[in-house]
Design a protein around this motif. Sequence first.
Motif, PDB file in Angstrom:
ATOM      1  N   LEU A 191       0.705  -1.229   0.036  1.00  0.00           N
ATOM      2  CA  LEU A 191      -0.066   0.002   0.087  1.00  0.00           C
ATOM      3  C   LEU A 191       0.876   1.020   0.052  1.00  0.00           C
ATOM      4  N   LEU A 192       0.633   2.409  -0.728  1.00  0.00           N
ATOM      5  CA  LEU A 192       1.224   3.528  -0.609  1.00  0.00           C
ATOM      6  C   LEU A 192       0.422   4.647  -1.020  1.00  0.00           C
ATOM      7  N   ARG A 193       0.810   5.858  -0.963  1.00  0.00           N
ATOM      8  CA  ARG A 193       0.241   7.017  -1.211  1.00  0.00           C
ATOM      9  C   ARG A 193       0.848   7.929  -2.157  1.00  0.00           C
ATOM     10  N   VAL A 194       0.288   8.397  -3.032  1.00  0.00           N
ATOM     11  CA  VAL A 194       1.102   9.103  -4.117  1.00  0.00           C
ATOM     12  C   VAL A 194       0.564  10.760  -4.298  1.00  0.00           C
ATOM     13  N   GLY A 195       1.146  11.520  -4.945  1.00  0.00           N
ATOM     14  CA  GLY A 195       0.833  12.800  -5.092  1.00  0.00           C
ATOM     15  C   GLY A 195       1.630  13.925  -4.207  1.00  0.00           C
ATOM     16  N   SER A 196       1.326  15.202  -4.364  1.00  0.00           N
ATOM     17  CA  SER A 196       1.925  16.244  -3.710  1.00  0.00           C
ATOM     18  C   SER A 196       1.810  16.109  -2.167  1.00  0.00           C
ATOM     19  N   PRO A 197       2.675  16.889  -1.290  1.00  0.00           N
ATOM     20  CA  PRO A 197       2.456  16.605   0.023  1.00  0.00           C
ATOM     21  C   PRO A 197       1.211  17.115   0.616  1.00  0.00           C
ATOM     22  N   GLY A 198       0.557  16.468   1.433  1.00  0.00           N
ATOM     23  CA  GLY A 198      -0.644  16.991   1.883  1.00  0.00           C
ATOM     24  C   GLY A 198      -1.734  16.498   1.084  1.00  0.00           C
ATOM     25  N   ALA A 199      -1.591  16.320  -0.334  1.00  0.00           N
ATOM     26  CA  ALA A 199      -2.842  15.840  -0.990  1.00  0.00           C
ATOM     27  C   ALA A 199      -2.625  14.429  -1.451  1.00  0.00           C
ATOM     28  N   GLU A 200      -1.915  13.688  -0.913  1.00  0.00           N
ATOM     29  CA  GLU A 200      -1.635  12.279  -1.396  1.00  0.00           C
ATOM     30  C   GLU A 200      -2.999  11.477  -1.694  1.00  0.00           C
ATOM     31  N   THR A 201      -2.979  10.710  -2.611  1.00  0.00           N
ATOM     32  CA  THR A 201      -4.103   9.689  -2.703  1.00  0.00           C
ATOM     33  C   THR A 201      -3.799   8.245  -2.535  1.00  0.00           C
ATOM     34  N   PRO A 202      -4.634   7.265  -1.983  1.00  0.00           N
ATOM     35  CA  PRO A 202      -4.215   5.879  -1.756  1.00  0.00           C
ATOM     36  C   PRO A 202      -4.042   5.238  -3.112  1.00  0.00           C
ATOM     37  N   ALA A 203      -3.127   4.148  -2.975  1.00  0.00           N
ATOM     38  CA  ALA A 203      -2.611   3.542  -4.277  1.00  0.00           C
ATOM     39  C   ALA A 203      -2.105   2.134  -3.733  1.00  0.00           C
ATOM     40  N   VAL A 261       2.494  -2.999 -10.922  1.00  0.00           N
ATOM     41  CA  VAL A 261       1.480  -2.038 -11.657  1.00  0.00           C
ATOM     42  C   VAL A 261       1.077  -1.089 -10.327  1.00  0.00           C
ATOM     43  N   LEU A 262       0.909   0.041 -10.721  1.00  0.00           N
ATOM     44  CA  LEU A 262       0.406   1.095  -9.680  1.00  0.00           C
ATOM     45  C   LEU A 262      -0.918   1.289 -10.083  1.00  0.00           C
ATOM     46  N   ARG A 263      -1.935   1.019  -8.983  1.00  0.00           N
ATOM     47  CA  ARG A 263      -3.357   1.109  -9.034  1.00  0.00           C
ATOM     48  C   ARG A 263      -3.886   1.885  -8.208  1.00  0.00           C
ATOM     49  N   ASP A 264      -4.929   2.581  -8.625  1.00  0.00           N
ATOM     50  CA  ASP A 264      -5.706   3.679  -7.652  1.00  0.00           C
ATOM     51  C   ASP A 264      -6.543   3.074  -6.895  1.00  0.00           C
ATOM     52  N   LEU A 265      -6.456   3.595  -5.683  1.00  0.00           N
ATOM     53  CA  LEU A 265      -7.467   2.932  -4.390  1.00  0.00           C
ATOM     54  C   LEU A 265      -8.378   4.022  -4.087  1.00  0.00           C
ATOM     55  N   SER A 266      -8.416   5.526  -4.614  1.00  0.00           N
ATOM     56  CA  SER A 266      -9.127   6.299  -4.116  1.00  0.00           C
ATOM     57  C   SER A 266     -10.695   6.039  -4.589  1.00  0.00           C
ATOM     58  N   GLY A 267     -11.103   5.240  -5.369  1.00  0.00           N
ATOM     59  CA  GLY A 267     -12.712   4.878  -5.473  1.00  0.00           C
ATOM     60  C   GLY A 267     -13.114   3.904  -4.575  1.00  0.00           C
ATOM     61  N   ILE A 268     -12.014   3.174  -3.651  1.00  0.00           N
ATOM     62  CA  ILE A 268     -12.450   2.242  -2.777  1.00  0.00           C
ATOM     63  C   ILE A 268     -12.426   2.808  -1.277  1.00  0.00           C
ATOM     64  N   VAL A 269     -11.207   3.697  -1.031  1.00  0.00           N
ATOM     65  CA  VAL A 269     -11.060   4.180   0.130  1.00  0.00           C
ATOM     66  C   VAL A 269     -10.547   5.625   0.219  1.00  0.00           C
TER      67      VAL A 269
END
Length: 283
Positions: A3-15, A22-30
């Motif tokens: 599990l990881l969090r990606v994006g700019s500091p303070g605005a990371e999204t779960p992945a 392969v990096l996959r987007d978790l923001s639609g689930i959590v």
Amino acid sequence: MKLLRVGSPGAETPALLDRDGVLRDLSGIVPDIDGELLADAAKLARIREAAPGLPVLDAEGLRVGAPLGRIGKVVCIGLNYHDHARENGAEIPVEPIVFFKAADTVVGPDDTVLIPRKSVKTDWEVELAVVIGGTARYLETDEEALAHVAGYAISNDVSEREWQIERGGTWDKGKNCETFNPFGPWLVTADEVPDPQALSLRLWVNGELRQDGNTAEQIFPVAEVVRYVSQFMTLYPGDIINTGTPAGVAMGQPEPKPYLRAGDVVELEIEGLGRQRQELKGA
């Protein structure tokens, strides 16, 4: 899972990093990777089931943040490797040495580390970090302790040794400078780490290998550390325990000790948990 969090500091999204890398987007689930998620077995199971069909993220140029949001507390264990105690001429502790880092010292694994103003003894420490997944108080057995571990990650317990040791008081003022806890890149769930006492740890400074150890050298193993700490404080989901560093820190080297300076590059890895890279700059 990784599990990881990606994006700019303070605005990371779960992945999630799947088994094929392969990096996959978790923001639609959590909404985030945090203690609330780690304490919810049903949500974690849903992520596992959904992983193959999750949207793919383009990792090119994407910043990786700390893999845990809303961190509660960062508990640290000092002098927890036999070889590290020997290199510093310290007696083997009878009980774990416990100190704290503020949660706001935590940054992403590849973020810039700032050398504090007037610092002359900034040091590195590659460490296995334990992430708590269940409320733990007064645990009695090692089995109970490990059952409360959600997963593992890499910490660089950056330390200012003059302020830690030579300025009196507690260690905390040498441990809590801004950016002094790069963390990640991944939170690897406990099921993927069958034996936390069999992990190699390495750290390089400017390409030179400085630390090359194994968690088998820990004086107090992970299970004992979690059990012990739970006797003195309640551990909550989303708390972190940094479990100590092996030999090879700057403080343990002959004079002139190679403390970090602006422009240095630190790279570190733990088997199965990924790799970090930090450039040092002046605060």
